[in-house]
Design an enzyme around this catalytic site. Sequence first.
Site, PDB file in Angstrom:
ATOM      1  CG  HIS A 175      -1.788  -0.610   1.389  1.00 22.04           C
ATOM      2  ND1 HIS A 175      -3.123  -0.805   2.311  1.00 22.04           N
ATOM      3  CD2 HIS A 175      -2.155  -1.974   0.633  1.00 22.04           C
ATOM      4  CE1 HIS A 175      -3.502  -1.965   2.033  1.00 22.04           C
ATOM      5  NE2 HIS A 175      -3.164  -2.683   0.677  1.00 22.04           N
ATOM      6  CD  GLU A 206      -1.872   4.068   3.870  1.00 21.74           C
ATOM      7  OE1 GLU A 206      -2.957   4.160   4.050  1.00 21.74           O
ATOM      8  OE2 GLU A 206      -1.819   3.168   2.895  1.00 21.74           O
ATOM      9  CB  CYS A 223      -6.329  -0.330   5.566  1.00 17.23           C
ATOM     10  SG  CYS A 223      -4.849  -1.283   5.221  1.00 17.23           S
ATOM     11  CB  CYS A 228      -1.905   1.172   6.061  1.00 13.65           C
ATOM     12  SG  CYS A 228      -1.225   0.738   4.573  1.00 13.65           S
TER      13      CYS A 228
END
Length: 154
Positions: A52, A54, A82, A85
Amino acid sequence: MNDEFYMREALQLARQAWNAGEVPVGAVVVLDGVIVGHGFNAPISRHDPSAHAEMMALRDAAQRLGNYRLPGVSLYVTLEPCAMCAGAIMHARVARVVFGAADLKTGAAGSVLNLFAETRLNHHAGVTGGVLAAECGIMLSDFFAERRQAAKQA
């Protein structure tokens, strides 16, 4: 430089994700006014469910700074983090998270749940949501509309 400046940097990275066929989410890590980490969504191209935006930005910052702990940094991301993360953000000791669009399906910074406010956890980052939310949300909406249209034509 302010939150909007750094969010615009994250939006540029989100555009790179879009161009690569990934969901357009971008992130930057900032320390003392300097961007020390960049990332955009890449789980499809990397065959990595943890890639992701992040996570990519945190990895980049940790490598550049030579430490897996990132105290004092702010993370700017175009979509609410999420749970995965959020966990990485807390383990890295990020001081502040700034996100653009809320994620009503998987958001872990207040939309679905708020891991950053969970008192039983040992680290708490400050959270600011909604920075350039319309621009961040429109990019995501346009991306998925384009995908639906392409699927319809196929």
